[in-house]
Scaffold this active site. Structure first.
Site: not given
Ligand SMILES: [Zn+2]
Length: 394
Positions: A308, A368
């Site tokens: 940032c 995942c």
């Molecule tokens: Zn993951």
């Protein structure tokens, strides 16, 4: 005292000898026997039986378990003429408790006389042999590991603080292809830590500057330059074909994007980040360990988010972290040791402490927990509340 010849004759009476024809039939039927070459390294490198493992007789006792863990497994040993392998067979059988051992009569010499094929391994050039000689002496790397490094394609995201030391050491180690992604040019304020660049290359694109440094160290390395900003439109194409990605990114949105793309492509990512005197390291190995989102379902607190705004960093810290990344790359490529997959390393340079945390795969991970084919272009790199999160950082 028995003479050498008498001893050999006695040993051959106590072990089983097999004819090359039998071994040839076995290897052709793929029928479960492990073939072990017990000759010296240079003999093995010239040629060996197809698929043979190499355990030099001098290291037999210490290394055979690594090569053949199951003592009930049928093991056929051979050497040049069948003598060294006879002694080795006796050792396996009588001292190490292997139950089904044989020595190939006549060795590889008789094998070749019979006209059976041998495997001639790729060899290093004389220059490579010398350049990588210290790798050859490390059993976990050796010729095989060096060949894997030479065949490896490693992509460095960022040729800055983390990418610089990684580029130089991976080039020196003989990684065959190094990809560089960076759209920036060298600036004077980079030189406090980005050691792939030099004073006289201020204003030069970082990928070009890093390429010069890489080739100064090792002209063998093929450099693939991507002078672009990584984004949703190009990431899948850029990371395609690489074996490992080294994440030296400096912002969270691209980290999430990289994570999602690397899970889809099933490419392991060696990730590091730095801030002030603190560094973090982990390996995100898709489907074998947690991914970046398993660790950080949402971005870390705003005050820990250097993306940032400009953040300070101790100049040598990216050197430490970039080299830890390079070690992980070499382990992933060669298969040596245990990677940092499933572990997060925190390095506090001020206190000189290394802290390790376990990281587990999240069974509900938005990325995942699914098959690569189920992850769409639209969801890559998307995560909650980035705008609000950066605004909070002031
Ligand atoms: Zn993951």
């Amino acid at each position: 005292m028995a003479s050498g010849a008498e001893l050999l004759r006695k040993v051959k009476e106590q072990i089983e000898e097999v004819d090359p024809r039998e071994v040839h039939e076995l290897t052709h039927n793929g029928n479960g026997a492990v073939i072990v070459d017990v000759r010296e390294q240079h003999e093995f490198e010239q040629s060996h039986l197809p698929g043979a493992l190499h355990v030099p007789r001098a290291h037999l006792e210490t290394r055979i378990e690594g090569a053949v863990g199951d003592r009930s497994q049928r093991v056929i040993l051979y050497c040049a003429s069948g003598n060294r392998s006879a002694f080795a067979a006796q050792t396996l059988q009588d001292l190490l408790g292997y139950e089904d051992v044989a020595s190939m009569r006549g060795g590889i010499t008789l094998w070749k006389d019979r006209g059976y094929e041998v495997e001639v391994p790729r060899a290093l050039t004389a220059e490579q042999r010398e350049r990588y000689s210290r790798h050859m002496l490390v059993p976990e790397i050796g010729l095989e590991g060096q060949m894997k490094l030479l065949d490896a394609k490693v992509l460095l995201l960022g040729a800055g603080g983390l990418g610089s030391p990684a580029a130089l050491y991976l080039a020196a180690a003989g990684v065959g292809t190094i990809g560089l992604v960076d759209d920036d040019v060298v600036d004077l304020s980079n030189l406090q830590r980005q050691i792939a660049h030099t004073n006289d290359r201020i204003g030069v694109p970082k990928v070009d500057s890093a390429e010069i440094s890489i080739h100064d160290i090792n002209p063998d390395v093929k450099v693939e330059k991507h002078p672009v900003r990584l984004g949703p439109a190009n990431i899948m194409e850029i990371i395609d074909g690489y074996d490992v990605v080294v994440d030296g990114l400096d912002n969270f949105p691209t980290r999430y994007l990289l994570n999602d793309a690397s899970v889809r492509k099933q490419i392991p990512v060696v990730s590091a980040s730095i801030l002030g005197f603190e560094g973090q390291l982990s390996v995100f190995h898709p489907y074998e360990g947690p991914c970046y989102r398993c660790l950080y379902p949402t971005p870390p607190p705003a005050e820990l988010a250097p993306s940032c705004g400009a953040a300070g960093v101790l100049g040598v810290l990216p050197g430490v972290m970039g080299l830890l990344q390079s070690v992980e790359v070499i382990k992933l490529v060669t298969g040596a040791g245990e990677t940092m997959a499933g572990r997060l390393l925190l390095y506090d340079a001020l206190g000189t402490t290394f802290t390790e945390l376990k990281v587990r795969r999240d069974p509900d991970c938005p990325i995942c927990s699914r098959e690569p084919g189920e992850i769409s272009d639209e969801e890559m790199g998307v995560f909650p509340d980035y705008e609000a999160f950066c605004a909070g950082a002031g």
